[in-house]
Design a protein around this motif. Structure first.
Motif, PDB file in Angstrom:
ATOM      1  N   ARG A   1       0.839  -1.200   0.000  1.00  0.00           N
ATOM      2  CA  ARG A   1       0.000   0.000   0.000  1.00  0.00           C
ATOM      3  C   ARG A   1       0.871   1.246   0.000  1.00  0.00           C
ATOM      4  NH1 ARG A   1      -5.383  -0.311   1.347  1.00  0.00           N
ATOM      5  NH2 ARG A   1      -6.188  -2.393   1.862  1.00  0.00           N
ATOM      6  N   SER A   2       0.257   2.358  -0.352  1.00  0.00           N
ATOM      7  CA  SER A   2       0.935   3.645  -0.267  1.00  0.00           C
ATOM      8  C   SER A   2       0.757   4.207   1.137  1.00  0.00           C
ATOM      9  CB  SER A   2       0.374   4.625  -1.292  1.00  0.00           C
ATOM     10  OG  SER A   2      -0.947   4.997  -0.938  1.00  0.00           O
ATOM     11  N   ALA A   3       1.422   5.323   1.423  1.00  0.00           N
ATOM     12  CA  ALA A   3       1.316   5.946   2.739  1.00  0.00           C
ATOM     13  C   ALA A   3      -0.099   6.429   3.027  1.00  0.00           C
ATOM     14  CB  ALA A   3       2.301   7.107   2.850  1.00  0.00           C
ATOM     15  N   THR A   4      -0.905   6.646   1.973  1.00  0.00           N
ATOM     16  CA  THR A   4      -2.289   7.076   2.157  1.00  0.00           C
ATOM     17  C   THR A   4      -3.233   5.910   2.399  1.00  0.00           C
ATOM     18  OG1 THR A   4      -2.766   6.984  -0.223  1.00  0.00           O
ATOM     19  CG2 THR A   4      -1.873   9.058   0.655  1.00  0.00           C
ATOM     20  N   GLY A   5      -2.710   4.677   2.307  1.00  0.00           N
ATOM     21  CA  GLY A   5      -3.538   3.488   2.511  1.00  0.00           C
ATOM     22  C   GLY A   5      -4.056   2.879   1.230  1.00  0.00           C
TER      23      GLY A   5
ATOM     24  N   VAL B   1       4.378  -0.627   3.211  1.00  0.00           N
ATOM     25  CA  VAL B   1       3.852   0.725   2.993  1.00  0.00           C
ATOM     26  C   VAL B   1       4.924   1.518   2.254  1.00  0.00           C
ATOM     27  CG1 VAL B   1       3.036   2.863   4.044  1.00  0.00           C
ATOM     28  CG2 VAL B   1       2.406   0.653   5.053  1.00  0.00           C
ATOM     29  N   LEU B   2       4.609   1.954   1.044  1.00  0.00           N
ATOM     30  CA  LEU B   2       5.571   2.682   0.218  1.00  0.00           C
ATOM     31  C   LEU B   2       5.290   4.174   0.270  1.00  0.00           C
ATOM     32  CD1 LEU B   2       5.866   0.463  -2.990  1.00  0.00           C
ATOM     33  CD2 LEU B   2       7.135   0.324  -0.850  1.00  0.00           C
ATOM     34  N   THR B   3       6.365   4.939   0.326  1.00  0.00           N
ATOM     35  CA  THR B   3       6.270   6.404   0.326  1.00  0.00           C
ATOM     36  C   THR B   3       6.486   6.921  -1.091  1.00  0.00           C
ATOM     37  OG1 THR B   3       7.118   6.515   2.585  1.00  0.00           O
ATOM     38  CG2 THR B   3       7.232   8.540   1.274  1.00  0.00           C
ATOM     39  N   ALA B   4       5.577   7.766  -1.543  1.00  0.00           N
ATOM     40  CA  ALA B   4       5.692   8.312  -2.884  1.00  0.00           C
ATOM     41  C   ALA B   4       6.971   9.124  -3.016  1.00  0.00           C
ATOM     42  CB  ALA B   4       4.492   9.186  -3.210  1.00  0.00           C
TER      43      ALA B   4
END
Length: 788
Positions: free
Chosen positions: A46-50, A118-121
């Motif tokens: 998932r991204s940091a925003t979920g 969790v990946l950070t853009a």
């Protein structure tokens, strides 16, 4: 040059061989996996925003950090990776536009572990939405202007002092942000030369906090007080002329947004450092009424003895933000903050004093009367109130209204024999409408708005208490600036990759003043101006875009600069002659995401006309001495390059850097006997660079190394004095651990590691050669941050 034309037979043969080799390798790999599967790791990326990250890659790393096998996530970000053996393993998740993430997992027999990433853009990704470029929000890829984004992670990073905006903005190309006294509020901001001659505070650019201008109605601002940097979630920097949207004195825009409340959480920070520095900051967020109401409140206390004599600093304040969503179409946001700030002012030094005794104060900044020490100082009290109401009228139209009310009081001793008291009120209302629709095959985003802004100011100067002239009236002024601005902006999507932007604004700024110590009335002064903007963006690919623009800006004199006219009998006669400064800019640029990194690049040519300079006039007899008045006497030619890049070296290590080249010279400068045509604009280094290596480990260890390199620059229009080049190295480290329900993060920072002797914020065109405000050698900050 290698030929691009290949022989069909040779190409076909190579293709068949490659397919055969790939097929054999794949078959062998699949056979091995099917015959020896000890466990299977499953999870979601998932991204940091979920939000799920579709088609992400999850790799199994060997001891050398190379991928042994991999799995591809589905459209919902879910993956499954078979393992040939159990034990401690390392997994890495990657996806274009995101920073890689590495996790260490212990796998035992008979278990199929679940590992979620969790990946950070990647910062500055083209999909990010910016507000400052059109005041309503637009995808960065479609913005035809230089815009840099500073994230909350950079602003509030562990180890930051958060007492000055300089820490956050030093990473932005095209900006010169200077700290006069080492972490207090007396900082200045210059964007492409605009604001470069300021001694402190905001002038020539727009500084916005939650949409509320820090500038008064005349365009200028005071010091950078009432900024809770520990609660700022993001900063947008719009470089270049922006009067089409923001009006007077908008050679650039710095727009800050405070955090919005959410689930219940608390934070406490305690810091201590060199030269008596101490700071406590606390904040809390929460929600109520099923999430329809959210809030953030914070409070702080900061004090320091200062590096130099007579440079004590103290600050106490609070800030708050409340968001109410009465229905699905409406949002009401209220902000309120207060700051009480005191700052002793040590004055400037000569170059010899800075090199020999940099910690002393200017001898004219303090004295003793009857055994009591008197020194130059300033104390400021400021409240800020704001209310914003946004509502969707339909699926294609939105309306937004904001009101603000900012009372402020200043008590300062600008000279040893004088005491100044000033009160002013910054008040205004802003309304804007956004309409999005299609005009045949063309997409349209139309924005129109009006800004009403009013600032009454009362200023009195008397003899300072404790001196022979105590209470004696020296000057008294009632002044007022009122501005009205109306703007329109049209953004047309001419195709899937091309966006055309055009806009214009009309401004009317009226100054009036009354010298209460003179019977004669003074005439008001009104400035009007229309400023256009035209821009074009082209999206080359999903990860690369280019733009070009033409824009204009203007800068009227501020109230205090209009008190005298440029003639021998012009003292205390409103200046009806001086014209606003004008800026005209042509710019091209590109921005994008490449693999693990992102970049931005801008090249511009700018012309500044009617720059006003101060000229001295002899008072008519029987009076003696001189007085100063503004005249339009200079033009500046500017060319520049601004570049920035960020790259993820590994899942834990990233590198960021910026470089700015500024070739700013006077094309014309004739004032009295002075002819400085061909000289460089003072206050702006030709070369300015910043580099940061940042580490964020999986076990809570983080840190960074910063290198800032500032080239030499001139300190006066005559180019006879020079600020030496300097290079600073800063270190910081933190360790975050979970203790019960609390994240505990002790940290330490070392600034100016090699004790460079330097002055960051000089006093341009200062008298007696007192240009320099020396800053500390090696200094330390340590503390702890608690989150729960």
């Amino acid at each position: 040059m290698r030929s691009l034309v290949r022989r069909p037979g040779s190409s076909l043969l190579r293709t068949l061989v490659a397919i055969a080799c790939f097929g054999g390798t794949l078959a062998t790999s699949l056979s091995a996996q099917q015959s020896a599967v000890a466990a299977t790791v499953r999870g979601q990326v998932r991204s940091a925003t979920g939000a799920p990250v579709p088609r992400a890659t999850v790799e199994l790393l060997n001891a050398g950090g190379r991928a042994e096998r991999l799995a591809r996530a589905d459209d919902d970000g879910r993956y499954s990776l078979p393992l040939a053996a159990v034990g401690r393993i390392q997994l890495r998740a990657t996806s274009i536009g995101y920073l890689p993430s590495v996790m260490t997992v212990d796998v035992v027999n008979g278990t199929d572990p679940s590992v979620n990433f969790v990946l950070t853009a990647v910062p500055s990704a083209l999909a990010q939405v910016v507000i400052s470029a059109n005041r309503t929000g637009q995808e960065l890829a479609k913005v035809p202007a230089s815009v840099s984004l500073v994230s909350q992670e950079v602003i509030q990073g562990v180890g930051r002092r958060n007492t000055s905006i300089e820490e956050a903005l030093r990473t932005v190309p095209g900006l010169v942000v200077r700290d006069q006294l080492g972490g207090a509020s007396r900082a200045t901001i210059a964007i492409r030369g605009a604001g470069s001659s300021n001694s402190f505070g905001v002038r020539s650019i727009r500084l916005m906090i939650d949409g509320i201008p820090k500038n008064n109605a005349g365009g200028s601002g005071q010091d950078l007080a009432n900024l809770d940097m520990s609660s700022i979630s993001g900063i947008e920097v719009l470089r270049g002329p922006a009067s089409t949207l923001y009006g007077n004195q908008a050679g650039g825009v710095v727009s800050m947004t405070s955090e919005t409340g959410g689930p219940d959480r608390r934070q406490l920070q305690v810091l201590a450092g060199s030269f008596g520095f101490a700071r406590v900051h606390a904040k809390a967020t929460g929600e109520a009424f099923d999430g329809n109401v959210s809030y953030l409140v914070s409070a702080w206390r900061t004090q320091q003895d200062g590096y130099r004599d007579n440079s004590n600093f103290d600050q106490t304040g609070f800030s708050s933000k409340f968001v109410y969503r009465p229905d699905a179409k409406s949002t009401v946001t209220g902000v309120m903050s207060y700051d009480n700030l005191g700052q002793d002012v040590p004055g400037g030094l000569t170059i010899d004093e800075m090199r020999a005794t940099p910690r002393i104060a200017d001898s004219t900044s303090f004295t003793r009367v009857g055994g009591v020490r008197l020194n130059n100082f300033g104390r400021f009290d400021e409240f800020r109130f704001g209310l914003n109401v946004a509502r969707s009228l339909s699926e294609t139209e939105q309306i937004e209204t904001q009101i603000f009310y900012v009372p402020r009081a200043i008590h300062e001793a600008p000279a040893l024999t004088q005491f100044l008291q000033q009160s002013f009120l910054n008040r205004g209302i802003t309304m804007r409408l956004l309409s999005t629709r299609r005009l045949g095959s063309i997409g349209s985003r139309f924005t129109t708005g009006v800004d009403l802004h009013d600032t009454p100011i009362q200023t009195t100067t008397t003899g300072r208490p404790g001196t022979a002239a105590a209470g004696t009236a020296i000057s008294a002024f009632d002044e007022q600036a009122t501005s009205v601005g109306v703007y329109v902006l049209e953004e047309l999507e001419l195709g899937p990759a091309v966006t055309l932007t055009a806009g214009a604004r009309y401004d009317n700024i009226r100054f009036k003043q009354q010298n209460k110590m003179r019977a004669a009335q003074t005439e008001p002064r009104t400035f009007t101006r229309v400023t256009p903007k035209l821009g074009l963006t082209y999206r080359i690919s999903q990860t690369l875009s280019a733009y070009a623009n033409f824009s204009e800006s203007f800068e009227s004199p501020v109230i205090g600069q209009l008190r005298n006219s440029p003639r021998t009998d012009g003292e205390f006669v409103t200046n009806q002659v001086v014209k606003p400064l004008s800026i005209r800019t042509f710019e091209v640029g590109t921005r994008g995401v490449v693999g693990r990194g992102s970049f931005e690049l801008a090249v511009f040519s700018q012309r500044v006309s009617d720059q006003a300079v101060n000229v001295n006039f002899v008072r008519p007899a029987p009076a003696t001495g001189q007085f100063g008045a503004l005249v339009n006497a200079a033009e500046v030619k500017q060319q520049g390059i601004e570049a920035g890049a960020k790259y993820a070296l590994t899942g834990s290590l990233s590198l960021a850097g910026t470089y700015t080249y500024s070739d700013f010279t006077y094309a014309r400068y004739e004032a009295g006997a002075n002819d400085f045509g061909g000289n460089e604009l003072p206050g702006i280094p030709k070369h300015n660079g910043f580099l940061e290596l940042r580490y964020q480990g999986a076990r809570g260890l983080s840190g960074g190394v910063e290198v800032q390199s500032v080239g030499k620059f001139f300190l006066n229009d005559a180019n006879t004095a020079e600020n030496p080049a300097y290079r600073l190295v800063n270190l910081r480290a933190a360790w975050t651990r979970r203790v019960g329900r609390t994240d505990v993060a002790p940290f330490v920072a070392v600034n100016n590691l090699f004790s460079e002797k330097y002055s960051s914020q000089p006093q341009i065109n200062a008298g007696a050669g007192r240009f320099f405000n020396p800053l500390p050698g090696v200094n330390y900050v340590a503390g702890i941050r608690l989150n729960w």
